[in-house]
Design a protein around this motif. Sequence first.
Motif, PDB file in Angstrom:
ATOM      1  N   VAL A  26       0.617   8.493  13.997  1.00 45.69           N
ATOM      2  CA  VAL A  26       0.568   7.910  12.646  1.00 45.69           C
ATOM      3  C   VAL A  26      -0.670   7.012  12.521  1.00 45.69           C
ATOM      4  CG1 VAL A  26       1.762   6.440  10.977  1.00 45.69           C
ATOM      5  CG2 VAL A  26       3.050   8.142  12.266  1.00 45.69           C
ATOM      6  N   VAL A  73       0.823  -1.217   0.000  1.00 42.06           N
ATOM      7  CA  VAL A  73       0.000   0.000   0.000  1.00 42.06           C
ATOM      8  C   VAL A  73       0.863   1.275   0.000  1.00 42.06           C
ATOM      9  CG1 VAL A  73      -1.879   1.242   1.137  1.00 42.06           C
ATOM     10  CG2 VAL A  73      -1.775  -1.259   1.303  1.00 42.06           C
ATOM     11  N   MET A  78      -2.911  13.432   1.207  1.00 43.71           N
ATOM     12  CA  MET A  78      -2.959  11.959   1.129  1.00 43.71           C
ATOM     13  C   MET A  78      -4.416  11.496   1.258  1.00 43.71           C
ATOM     14  SD  MET A  78      -0.861   9.185   3.409  1.00 43.71           S
ATOM     15  CE  MET A  78      -1.841   8.629   4.787  1.00 43.71           C
ATOM     16  N   HIS A 124       5.499   6.295  -0.705  1.00 39.51           N
ATOM     17  CA  HIS A 124       6.473   6.637   0.345  1.00 39.51           C
ATOM     18  C   HIS A 124       7.725   5.770   0.266  1.00 39.51           C
ATOM     19  CE1 HIS A 124       3.959   9.218   2.914  1.00 39.51           C
ATOM     20  NE2 HIS A 124       2.945   8.432   2.590  1.00 39.51           N
ATOM     21  N   PRO A 183       5.183  13.032  -0.242  1.00 35.08           N
ATOM     22  CA  PRO A 183       4.998  11.919   0.705  1.00 35.08           C
ATOM     23  C   PRO A 183       6.324  11.710   1.456  1.00 35.08           C
ATOM     24  CG  PRO A 183       4.483  11.287  -1.575  1.00 35.08           C
ATOM     25  CD  PRO A 183       5.210  12.585  -1.632  1.00 35.08           C
TER      26      PRO A 183
HETATM   27  C1  HEC Z   1      -1.176   7.726  -3.206  1.00 36.08           C
HETATM   28  C2  HEC Z   1      -0.022   8.120  -2.421  1.00 36.08           C
HETATM   29  C3  HEC Z   1       0.068   7.751  -0.952  1.00 36.08           C
HETATM   30  C4  HEC Z   1      -0.106   6.510  -0.358  1.00 36.08           C
HETATM   31  C5  HEC Z   1      -0.515   5.193  -1.028  1.00 36.08           C
HETATM   32  C6  HEC Z   1       0.171   6.688   1.034  1.00 36.08           C
HETATM   33  N1  HEC Z   1       0.520   8.003   1.292  1.00 36.08           N
HETATM   34 FE1  HEC Z   1       1.082   8.786   3.085  1.00 36.08          FE
HETATM   35  N2  HEC Z   1       1.260  10.626   2.248  1.00 36.08           N
HETATM   36  C7  HEC Z   1       1.053  10.928   0.912  1.00 36.08           C
HETATM   37  C8  HEC Z   1       1.197  12.358   0.729  1.00 36.08           C
HETATM   38  C9  HEC Z   1       1.038  13.085  -0.593  1.00 36.08           C
HETATM   39  C10 HEC Z   1       1.516  12.901   1.988  1.00 36.08           C
HETATM   40  C11 HEC Z   1       1.724  14.369   2.348  1.00 36.08           C
HETATM   41  C12 HEC Z   1       0.401  14.899   2.897  1.00 36.08           C
HETATM   42  C13 HEC Z   1       0.359  16.404   2.997  1.00 36.08           C
HETATM   43  O1  HEC Z   1       1.416  17.029   3.210  1.00 36.08           O
HETATM   44  O2  HEC Z   1      -0.756  16.965   2.870  1.00 36.08           O
HETATM   45  C14 HEC Z   1       1.561  11.783   2.915  1.00 36.08           C
HETATM   46  C15 HEC Z   1       1.872  11.905   4.268  1.00 36.08           C
HETATM   47  C16 HEC Z   1       2.008  10.851   5.144  1.00 36.08           C
HETATM   48  C17 HEC Z   1       2.500  10.941   6.499  1.00 36.08           C
HETATM   49  C18 HEC Z   1       2.995  12.220   7.181  1.00 36.08           C
HETATM   50  C19 HEC Z   1       1.905  12.985   7.887  1.00 36.08           C
HETATM   51  C20 HEC Z   1       2.487  14.210   8.553  1.00 36.08           C
HETATM   52  O3  HEC Z   1       2.243  14.412   9.754  1.00 36.08           O
HETATM   53  O4  HEC Z   1       3.225  14.947   7.899  1.00 36.08           O
HETATM   54  C21 HEC Z   1       2.474   9.689   7.030  1.00 36.08           C
HETATM   55  C22 HEC Z   1       2.888   9.286   8.431  1.00 36.08           C
HETATM   56  C23 HEC Z   1       1.974   8.810   6.002  1.00 36.08           C
HETATM   57  N3  HEC Z   1       1.700   9.534   4.866  1.00 36.08           N
HETATM   58  C24 HEC Z   1       1.825   7.447   6.181  1.00 36.08           C
HETATM   59  C25 HEC Z   1       1.350   6.595   5.182  1.00 36.08           C
HETATM   60  C26 HEC Z   1       1.168   5.167   5.395  1.00 36.08           C
HETATM   61  C27 HEC Z   1       1.513   4.415   6.665  1.00 36.08           C
HETATM   62  C28 HEC Z   1       0.693   4.671   4.226  1.00 36.08           C
HETATM   63  C29 HEC Z   1       0.302   3.256   3.928  1.00 36.08           C
HETATM   64  C30 HEC Z   1      -0.687   2.657   4.769  1.00 36.08           C
HETATM   65  C31 HEC Z   1       0.563   5.792   3.284  1.00 36.08           C
HETATM   66  N4  HEC Z   1       0.967   6.931   3.919  1.00 36.08           N
HETATM   67  C32 HEC Z   1       0.112   5.674   1.976  1.00 36.08           C
HETATM   68  C33 HEC Z   1       0.748  10.022  -0.090  1.00 36.08           C
HETATM   69  C34 HEC Z   1       0.463   8.685   0.092  1.00 36.08           C
END
Ligand code: HEC
Length: 254
Positions: free
Chosen positions: A147, A56, A180, A61, A130
């Motif tokens: 998280v 996922v 996200m 990331h 990400p």
């Molecule tokens: C389709 C792309 C995508 C997927 C799949 C994804 N993420 Fe993200 N994630 C992002 C993006 C883009 C950001 C930045 C969000 C923002 O700055 O608004 C982010 C931010 C985060 C952050 C940081 C939040 C913060 O406080 O800055 C965490 C932790 C995170 N993701 C965990 C996960 C986890 C664990 C998974 C899997 C279960 C996941 N993400 C799946 C795109 C994704």
Amino acid sequence: MKRTLWITLCAVFLGASLSYGNAAPKPPEQNWSFEGPFGTFDRKALRRGLQVYREVCASCHSAAHLRYEKLKELGFTESDVKAIAAEYEVPGPVGEDGNTKPRKAEPKDFFAHPYPTEAAARDANNGALPVDLSMVIKARPHGPDYVFAFITGYAKAPSDLKMAPGMHYNLYFPGHQSAMAPPLSDNQVTYPDGTPATVDHMARDVVTFLAWASEPEMETRKRMGVMVLIFLSIFTAMLYVLTKRVWWHIKHPS
Ligand code: HEC
């Protein structure tokens, strides 16, 4: 002069309360097997968490501080690790045209990046980056609780909040607008050990895996801490007995 002071104080107070109102709520506390002085990582949960990360999260990331060979600590054999690494590509040697040619990853390599550059990552994610997940549990206040709350904390935006295009309302993300999309939905992965893949389970497992990734030596550190405490208590008891004896001789000179 006094008036200016009052106005400044009021402005500071108003600013502080407004920004407080906008701050994300404290994430609810969860029970984690790895917390506390005797905490350990549940190996099965770690392997399931790796699966969730790979199936996922890894499409967006990176987890760039981890090497594939480190996965042996989760109970994978040498050949399992080789096979996992071989599913990914990393930049290889520079070819005659001056560009790097991708090659299959090997156990000694760091986890592959999903995007070739930061610009490409932002391009695919509505301008947001990400973050690398290898240290994120250490990098955020209330690490694992936050998280967990963030990846499961999506809801319908309140009607008085104007959402920017392509953003998703999240209860725990600072500012509440996250680029996200909700990453997990029930049965998104199939666990080989038969554990039901609910959002809650997958989120718990992936957080456990990320906590291990951010400090794989935690168990050794905690074990060492307990040994030091045991040693110090025995040492204190010995010193106590010794002091008593020395003073006994001084108080009762024969
Ligand atoms: C389709 C792309 C995508 C997927 C799949 C994804 N993420 Fe993200 N994630 C992002 C993006 C883009 C950001 C930045 C969000 C923002 O700055 O608004 C982010 C931010 C985060 C952050 C940081 C939040 C913060 O406080 O800055 C965490 C932790 C995170 N993701 C965990 C996960 C986890 C664990 C998974 C899997 C279960 C996941 N993400 C799946 C795109 C994704």
